[in-house]
Design a protein around this motif. Structure first.
Motif, PDB file in Angstrom:
ATOM      1  N   ALA A   3       0.834  -1.189   0.000  1.00  0.00           N
ATOM      2  CA  ALA A   3       0.000   0.000   0.000  1.00  0.00           C
ATOM      3  C   ALA A   3       0.872   1.243   0.000  1.00  0.00           C
ATOM      4  N   VAL A   4       0.497   2.201  -0.829  1.00  0.00           N
ATOM      5  CA  VAL A   4       1.103   3.535  -0.770  1.00  0.00           C
ATOM      6  C   VAL A   4       0.354   4.315   0.302  1.00  0.00           C
ATOM      7  N   CYS A   5       1.080   4.811   1.297  1.00  0.00           N
ATOM      8  CA  CYS A   5       0.470   5.585   2.377  1.00  0.00           C
ATOM      9  C   CYS A   5       0.970   7.013   2.299  1.00  0.00           C
ATOM     10  N   LEU A   6       0.060   7.955   2.077  1.00  0.00           N
ATOM     11  CA  LEU A   6       0.432   9.361   2.101  1.00  0.00           C
ATOM     12  C   LEU A   6       0.735   9.727   3.542  1.00  0.00           C
ATOM     13  N   LEU A   7       1.988  10.040   3.808  1.00  0.00           N
ATOM     14  CA  LEU A   7       2.454  10.242   5.168  1.00  0.00           C
ATOM     15  C   LEU A   7       2.994  11.659   5.320  1.00  0.00           C
ATOM     16  N   SER A   8       2.173  12.537   5.864  1.00  0.00           N
ATOM     17  CA  SER A   8       2.581  13.937   6.018  1.00  0.00           C
ATOM     18  C   SER A   8       3.435  14.142   7.259  1.00  0.00           C
ATOM     19  N   GLY A   9       3.325  13.226   8.210  1.00  0.00           N
ATOM     20  CA  GLY A   9       3.926  13.429   9.515  1.00  0.00           C
ATOM     21  C   GLY A   9       2.908  13.910  10.527  1.00  0.00           C
ATOM     22  N   GLY A  10       1.683  14.121  10.075  1.00  0.00           N
ATOM     23  CA  GLY A  10       0.610  14.576  10.949  1.00  0.00           C
ATOM     24  C   GLY A  10      -0.064  13.425  11.678  1.00  0.00           C
ATOM     25  N   MET A  11      -0.977  13.789  12.553  1.00  0.00           N
ATOM     26  CA  MET A  11      -1.651  12.817  13.403  1.00  0.00           C
ATOM     27  C   MET A  11      -2.518  11.842  12.608  1.00  0.00           C
ATOM     28  N   ASP A  12      -3.306  12.359  11.675  1.00  0.00           N
ATOM     29  CA  ASP A  12      -4.223  11.504  10.936  1.00  0.00           C
ATOM     30  C   ASP A  12      -3.489  10.544  10.010  1.00  0.00           C
ATOM     31  N   THR A  14      -0.430   9.525  10.119  1.00  0.00           N
ATOM     32  CA  THR A  14       0.370   8.566  10.876  1.00  0.00           C
ATOM     33  C   THR A  14      -0.502   7.443  11.415  1.00  0.00           C
ATOM     34  N   THR A  15      -1.634   7.811  12.006  1.00  0.00           N
ATOM     35  CA  THR A  15      -2.543   6.783  12.518  1.00  0.00           C
ATOM     36  C   THR A  15      -3.001   5.870  11.388  1.00  0.00           C
ATOM     37  N   LEU A  16      -3.293   6.460  10.245  1.00  0.00           N
ATOM     38  CA  LEU A  16      -3.763   5.664   9.117  1.00  0.00           C
ATOM     39  C   LEU A  16      -2.682   4.704   8.620  1.00  0.00           C
ATOM     40  N   ALA A  17      -1.437   5.132   8.623  1.00  0.00           N
ATOM     41  CA  ALA A  17      -0.349   4.241   8.225  1.00  0.00           C
ATOM     42  C   ALA A  17      -0.243   3.055   9.174  1.00  0.00           C
ATOM     43  N   TYR A  18      -0.464   3.314  10.464  1.00  0.00           N
ATOM     44  CA  TYR A  18      -0.475   2.213  11.436  1.00  0.00           C
ATOM     45  C   TYR A  18      -1.660   1.279  11.200  1.00  0.00           C
ATOM     46  N   VAL A  19      -2.791   1.831  10.799  1.00  0.00           N
ATOM     47  CA  VAL A  19      -3.948   1.002  10.444  1.00  0.00           C
ATOM     48  C   VAL A  19      -3.602   0.106   9.256  1.00  0.00           C
ATOM     49  N   LYS A 167     -11.627  13.492  15.337  1.00  0.00           N
ATOM     50  CA  LYS A 167     -10.260  13.404  15.834  1.00  0.00           C
ATOM     51  C   LYS A 167     -10.181  12.480  17.057  1.00  0.00           C
ATOM     52  N   VAL A 168     -11.184  12.540  17.902  1.00  0.00           N
ATOM     53  CA  VAL A 168     -11.211  11.672  19.077  1.00  0.00           C
ATOM     54  C   VAL A 168     -11.208  10.205  18.654  1.00  0.00           C
ATOM     55  N   ASP A 169     -12.052   9.874  17.679  1.00  0.00           N
ATOM     56  CA  ASP A 169     -12.110   8.491  17.191  1.00  0.00           C
ATOM     57  C   ASP A 169     -10.761   8.052  16.627  1.00  0.00           C
ATOM     58  N   ILE A 170     -10.110   8.968  15.908  1.00  0.00           N
ATOM     59  CA  ILE A 170      -8.828   8.646  15.282  1.00  0.00           C
ATOM     60  C   ILE A 170      -7.756   8.399  16.336  1.00  0.00           C
ATOM     61  N   ILE A 171      -7.682   9.271  17.341  1.00  0.00           N
ATOM     62  CA  ILE A 171      -6.689   9.079  18.400  1.00  0.00           C
ATOM     63  C   ILE A 171      -6.973   7.797  19.172  1.00  0.00           C
ATOM     64  N   ARG A 172      -8.249   7.544  19.450  1.00  0.00           N
ATOM     65  CA  ARG A 172      -8.599   6.322  20.183  1.00  0.00           C
ATOM     66  C   ARG A 172      -8.109   5.094  19.417  1.00  0.00           C
ATOM     67  N   LYS A 173      -8.310   5.096  18.112  1.00  0.00           N
ATOM     68  CA  LYS A 173      -7.829   3.982  17.291  1.00  0.00           C
ATOM     69  C   LYS A 173      -6.301   3.912  17.326  1.00  0.00           C
ATOM     70  N   GLU A 176      -4.885   2.335  20.420  1.00  0.00           N
ATOM     71  CA  GLU A 176      -4.994   0.873  20.376  1.00  0.00           C
ATOM     72  C   GLU A 176      -3.818   0.256  19.626  1.00  0.00           C
ATOM     73  N   LEU A 177      -3.337   0.981  18.610  1.00  0.00           N
ATOM     74  CA  LEU A 177      -2.265   0.460  17.753  1.00  0.00           C
ATOM     75  C   LEU A 177      -0.876   0.909  18.197  1.00  0.00           C
ATOM     76  N   GLY A 178      -0.813   1.692  19.276  1.00  0.00           N
ATOM     77  CA  GLY A 178       0.484   2.137  19.772  1.00  0.00           C
ATOM     78  C   GLY A 178       1.135   3.223  18.945  1.00  0.00           C
ATOM     79  N   VAL A 179       0.337   4.105  18.352  1.00  0.00           N
ATOM     80  CA  VAL A 179       0.887   5.192  17.540  1.00  0.00           C
ATOM     81  C   VAL A 179       1.699   6.146  18.422  1.00  0.00           C
ATOM     82  N   PRO A 180       2.935   6.466  18.040  1.00  0.00           N
ATOM     83  CA  PRO A 180       3.780   7.374  18.842  1.00  0.00           C
ATOM     84  C   PRO A 180       3.468   8.837  18.504  1.00  0.00           C
ATOM     85  N   TYR A 181       2.432   9.379  19.117  1.00  0.00           N
ATOM     86  CA  TYR A 181       1.988  10.728  18.761  1.00  0.00           C
ATOM     87  C   TYR A 181       3.018  11.807  19.087  1.00  0.00           C
TER      88      TYR A 181
END
Length: 221
Positions: A3-12, A14-19, A167-173, A176-181
């Motif tokens: 998968a190509v993951c658009l990774l800006s370095g932002g919160m959303d 990054t979380t999506l890449a972990y998903v 945003k709350v839903d995204i952070i909660r997810k 769960e995945l151990g995203v290093p915010y």
């Protein structure tokens, strides 16, 4: 699976890449620089996250034309970045004209070249009036463009699971995945301490507060 993951370095993103990683995809991290105010910090964060995800590849592409096009406070320093002031009306100054179409076109080229089955992009409209190129209708239309304009072997699917999430839903997810915010960046203005007053800082901080957590990055205010 790739998968190509658009990774800006932002919160959303990054979380999506972990998903995507959790779904079993090998990550091809795609990072764009386009003269944005926080280009240096975003690049640093994106590289760190790609490394932590053990990405198969980190591809950085410069889109200098956005700086020349202008009309956005992210790329034109003569236009002030708005402070958050409650319910926003009209198009925010931070909107970069038709940016996501540009990004997705390049992501599609990369996905086709690498024979990736998916493109993950963290468009999200849950907490604030969405930019026009973040709407579900736009993603659906661009999926048709991808289907028509590529060889189709394998078919490339645009993955946008956050489009209707808060945003709350995204952070909660992400938790769960151990995203290093602490290694992500959301501020529109600064590369060192987050300003704390732009809309992006506001929505990020409020999401952490709603979850009873402290945002792990440092703020000016």
């Amino acid at each position: 699976m790739r998968a190509v993951c658009l990774l800006s370095g932002g919160m959303d993103s990054t979380t999506l890449a972990y998903v995507a990683k959790d779904m079993g995809y090998d990550i091809i991290a795609l990072h764009f620089t386009y003269g944005q105010r926080t280009e240096a910090k975003e690049r640093e964060c994106a590289r760190t996250i790609a490394r932590m995800l053990d990405a198969a590849e980190f591809v950085e592409i410069s889109l200098e034309h956005f700086k020349k096009i202008g009309a956005s406070s992210l790329t034109d320093t003569s236009i002030p970045v708005e402070e958050y002031g409650g319910e926003e009306e009209g198009m925010p100054s931070t909107y970069v004209p038709f940016r996501n179409a540009n990004l997705l076109a390049i992501a599609t080229s990369l996905a086709e070249a690498r024979r990736a089955e998916a493109i993950f992009i963290g468009v999200q409209t849950g907490d604030y009036p969405g930019y026009p190129d973040c709407r579900p209708e736009f993603i659906e239309a661009f999926q048709r463009v991808v289907d028509i304009g590529t060889a189709g072997d394998p078919r490339i699917t645009l993955m946008t699971p956050f489009v209707r999430m808060s945003k709350v839903d995204i952070i909660r997810k992400g938790l769960e995945l151990g995203v290093p915010y602490e290694h992500t960046w959301s501020c529109y203005q600064n590369n060192d301490l987050a300003c704390g007053i732009c809309s992006s800082c506001h929505y990020r901080r409020e999401a952490f507060r709603e979850l009873g957590l402290e945002d792990p990055i440092a703020y000016e205010e």
